[in-house]
Scaffold this active site. Structure first.
Site, PDB file in Angstrom:
ATOM      1  N   GLN A 111       4.114   0.761   2.205  1.00 46.08           N
ATOM      2  CA  GLN A 111       4.351  -0.466   2.943  1.00 46.08           C
ATOM      3  C   GLN A 111       5.527  -1.167   2.285  1.00 46.08           C
ATOM      4  OE1 GLN A 111       2.496  -2.023   5.833  1.00 46.08           O
ATOM      5  NE2 GLN A 111       2.751   0.185   5.896  1.00 46.08           N
ATOM      6  N   ASP A 164       0.788  -1.237   0.000  1.00 42.78           N
ATOM      7  CA  ASP A 164       0.000   0.000   0.000  1.00 42.78           C
ATOM      8  C   ASP A 164       0.824   1.293   0.000  1.00 42.78           C
ATOM      9  OD1 ASP A 164      -1.671  -2.099   0.731  1.00 42.78           O
ATOM     10  OD2 ASP A 164      -2.208  -1.245   2.674  1.00 42.78           O
ATOM     11  N   GLU A 171     -10.207  -2.589   4.466  1.00 43.07           N
ATOM     12  CA  GLU A 171      -8.921  -1.947   4.740  1.00 43.07           C
ATOM     13  C   GLU A 171      -8.907  -0.567   4.083  1.00 43.07           C
ATOM     14  OE1 GLU A 171      -5.941  -4.792   3.220  1.00 43.07           O
ATOM     15  OE2 GLU A 171      -5.562  -5.306   5.314  1.00 43.07           O
TER      16      GLU A 171
END
Ligand SMILES: *[C@@H]1O[C@H](CO)[C@@H](O)[C@H](O)[C@H]1NC(C)=O
Ligand SMILES: *[C@@H]1O[C@H](CO)[C@@H](O)[C@H](O)[C@H]1NC(C)=O
Ligand SMILES: *[C@@H]1O[C@H](CO)[C@@H](O)[C@H](O)[C@H]1NC(C)=O
Ligand SMILES: *[C@@H]1O[C@H](CO)[C@@H](O)[C@H](O)[C@H]1NC(C)=O
Ligand SMILES: *[C@@H]1O[C@H](CO)[C@@H](O)[C@H](O)[C@H]1NC(C)=O
Ligand SMILES: *[C@@H]1O[C@H](CO)[C@@H](O)[C@H](O)[C@H]1NC(C)=O
Ligand SMILES: *[C@@H]1O[C@H](CO)[C@@H](O)[C@H](O)[C@H]1NC(C)=O
Ligand SMILES: *[C@@H]1O[C@H](CO)[C@@H](O)[C@H](O)[C@H]1NC(C)=O
Ligand SMILES: *[C@@H]1O[C@H](CO)[C@@H](O)[C@H](O)[C@H]1NC(C)=O
Ligand SMILES: *[C@@H]1O[C@H](CO)[C@@H](O)[C@H](O)[C@H]1NC(C)=O
Length: 519
Positions: free
Chosen positions: A57, A39, A216
């Site tokens: 990430q 991400d 998410e």
């Protein structure tokens, strides 16, 4: 003093040596120096310095997920990137820095910034084997280095499935607003704070029928409305990423459109809309700090949890995953329903190179050999005019092929039923046989041809393909693909069109946003 003035620039220059020359390495898209990214995180624009920050990430030690850090890169234009040292790391083993966002606290609401109006606060999830909590860290140097807040966590509800805070400033109520996922419950929570340290739960949102096994990366975004279609100047859009269980399999993102009053999001649509009609656009995040009056900008992760840890860029080139192109968005209506539009940020202008093609056709093929484009990245645009809107007929197809292996990524539009498709089955380095979830093709139905015109445009970039449908980009398809040799030829073909229908085709080479080896 002298020692410091010599040491500081040297330290600041420590970045990751990386090789961006591999034949699968995107040149117009961001990808990490080495190893694995997922991400995008903490996207903020520093207006004062003219720098876009991208955190992400990052597993700096393997080409699969795990050992999550916040990687970091900066750009003057969202296309030319400089890798920066890792921005956030865990303090102990098995403490991982999960997704989150970043804002400039220009009013010093947090109190972290005694003498500056450009302090940056990152808000992120800390993941441990038993717990996910929300934490903050502040940066006094414009987002290059962060200090974790001594009283972290700022939110702890004792849950292991509570993550991905996205924070925006809500001027009408004078509060910071956080959207966050209660992942397992399929609920998005909203919290408010006057100071980024003290957070109060304000509301929960969910809606009957929303798909997904876990929610998410929510993003609550105020999106301007295309003035022609509504008196409302903007609407709030809530983007939710789900994994697994996305409608196209694995991970994917959808959105609902409505209003937000500082504490509550009210959906005004009965059903969600898919953000992308193909499989490789997940966890998009919207930039904070985009100047007032400019359209909101997102960057997504161009991959899918179904197969991201298996794709061949890992063993071959030592990296896995890229972002999507930076995209600017507005809201329009398609067939009576709200639709978020997609456009490459600033029309790719800072990397747009030589025009390679500008041709018109009514039938037959147009061919372009782009093997001389050193980036191997090309932007193209196909525009149709004079479509018989009562009984449209014919097909317009495109085909990116490899002159050496014959591998291809193709797609096209069938006018009579509005069916638009893209297909990666003709590329052979990674296939459905490697992972049954690596679906070959994706498709959608385009809305009616209105005034008799239609267009689609896109970018092919070594192993990432993106296409935008309609004059306004009201649909987008993002597809990774893995050929054994570069695709270097484009064929556009028209067949069976009404004789008043004409097609114009343009294409440009793109310049690389990377130096082939970044120190
Ligand atoms: C690429 O190299 C050129 C010339 O050395 C340099 O000016 C530029 O800053 C570099 N770009 C990046 C993104 O590192
Ligand atoms: C920022 O906040 C801190 C803590 O409240 C305070 O000490 C400092 O004076 C503030 N600075 C400015 C410029 O407001
Ligand atoms: C900063 O303060 C001004 C004046 O009170 C206010 O209008 C603005 O919304 C605030 N912005 C942020 C980001 O705190
Ligand atoms: C909000 O949703 C979470 C997750 O389902 C739940 O634990 C919490 O009790 C809810 N809060 C309120 C006030 O309903
Ligand atoms: C926001 O909407 C909620 C739900 O409709 C309502 O209870 C609340 O009073 C509203 N807040 C404001 C500031 O209007
Ligand atoms: C693209 O070219 C390949 C190889 O020649 C061919 O098999 C495929 O059918 C073509 N696709 C289209 C849409 O023409
Ligand atoms: C495909 O995805 C499903 C659901 O995500 C998973 O259970 C299955 O193992 C996957 N198949 C392969 C071949 O990876
Ligand atoms: C447009 O809406 C109508 C009525 O809801 C529906 O029948 C039609 O399939 C829609 N067209 C497209 C392209 O979505
Ligand atoms: C048709 O509509 C599109 C989208 O609204 C617009 O961009 C285009 O200029 C129009 N073309 C003609 C010929 O009216
Ligand atoms: C276009 O098609 C129509 C209907 O088939 C025909 O009458 C007309 O002659 C054609 N025009 C040209 C320029 O071919």
């Amino acid at each position: 003093m002298l020692v410091q003035s010599i040491l500081l620039p040297a330290l600041a220059a420590v970045a990751h040596a990386a090789d961006y020359s591999g034949h699968l390495r995107p040149q117009a898209h961001f990808s990490p120096p080495t190893n694995f990214m997922n991400d995008p995180n903490g996207l903020f624009y520093d207006d004062k310095r003219g720098v876009y920050h991208l955190y992400y990430q990052y597993n700096p030690s393997e080409t699969v997920a795990g050992n999550q850090h916040w990687g970091h890169a900066t750009s003057p234009d969202l296309y030319h990137w400089t890798n920066q040292p890792i921005a956030l790391s865990g303090d102990k083993p098995e403490e991982y820095m999960f997704s989150g966002s970043a804002v400039i606290d220009s009013n010093n609401t947090s109190g972290f910034f005694p003498d500056q109006d450009d302090g940056v606060v990152a808000i992120f999830t800390v993941d441990t084997p038993t717990l996910e909590t929300q934490n903050i860290a502040y940066s006094r140097d414009g987002g290059y280095t962060f200090t974790k807040y001594e009283n972290n966590p700022v939110i702890d509800i004792g849950s292991k499935q509570f993550r991905d805070p996205q924070v925006t400033w809500h001027a009408d109520t004078g509060n910071w607003v956080m959207a966050i996922a209660y992942a397992d419950d399929l609920v998005i929570g909203f919290y408010t704070s006057p100071n980024l340290r003290d957070w109060t739960h304000a509301s929960n949102f969910t809606q009957e029928g929303l798909p997904g096994v876990q929610f998410e990366c929510p993003n609550l975004v105020k999106v301007p409305v295309d003035g022609v279609i509504s008196k409302e100047t903007s609407k709030y859009v809530l983007f939710i990423s789900v994994n697994p269980g996305a409608p196209l399999g694995g991970s994917g993102t959808f959105y609902v459109v409505g209003e937000f009053n500082g504490t509550h999001f009210i959906s005004e649509v009965a059903q969600e809309t898919l953000f992308d009609f193909s499989k490789d656009n997940y966890a998009a995040q919207w930039y904070s700090g985009i100047p007032e009056g400019e359209p909101p900008v997102s960057v997504g992760w161009a991959s899918n949890w179904d197969y991201t840890e298996e794709v061949p860029t890992g063993p071959l080139e030592g990296w896995r995953s890229a972002t999507t192109l930076p995209r600017a968005h507005t809201l329009t209506k398609v067939n009576g329903s709200w639709a978020v539009t997609h456009r490459p940020f600033k029309g790719l202008s800072s990397i747009k190179g030589e025009q390679l093609l500008n041709k018109h056709l009514k039938a037959g093929d147009v061919n372009l050999d782009f093997s001389s484009v050193s980036s191997n990245a090309v932007a193209f645009d196909v525009s149709l005019a004079g479509i018989d809107t009562v009984s449209p007929v014919g097909e317009v197809n495109f085909n990116f092929t490899s002159s050496s292996t014959g591998e291809h990524l193709d797609g096209g539009l069938s006018l009579h039923d509005g069916y638009f498709w893209i297909n990666r089955a003709g590329t052979h380095l990674f296939t459905v046989a490697d992972d049954g979830n690596y679906t070959s093709s994706s498709s959608t139905i385009v809305p009616s041809f209105g005034n008799g015109t239609f267009g689609f445009s896109g970018v092919i970039d070594r192993s990432v393909f993106e296409v935008f449908l309609g004059h306004d980009g009201s649909q987008s398809g993002t597809m990774t693909f893995f050929p054994t040799a570069p695709l270097d030829t484009l064929t556009i073909s028209a067949e069976g069109l009404n004789n008043r229908t004409s097609v114009s085709v343009t294409a440009w080479g793109l310049e690389s946003g990377w130096n082939s080896t970044q120190a």
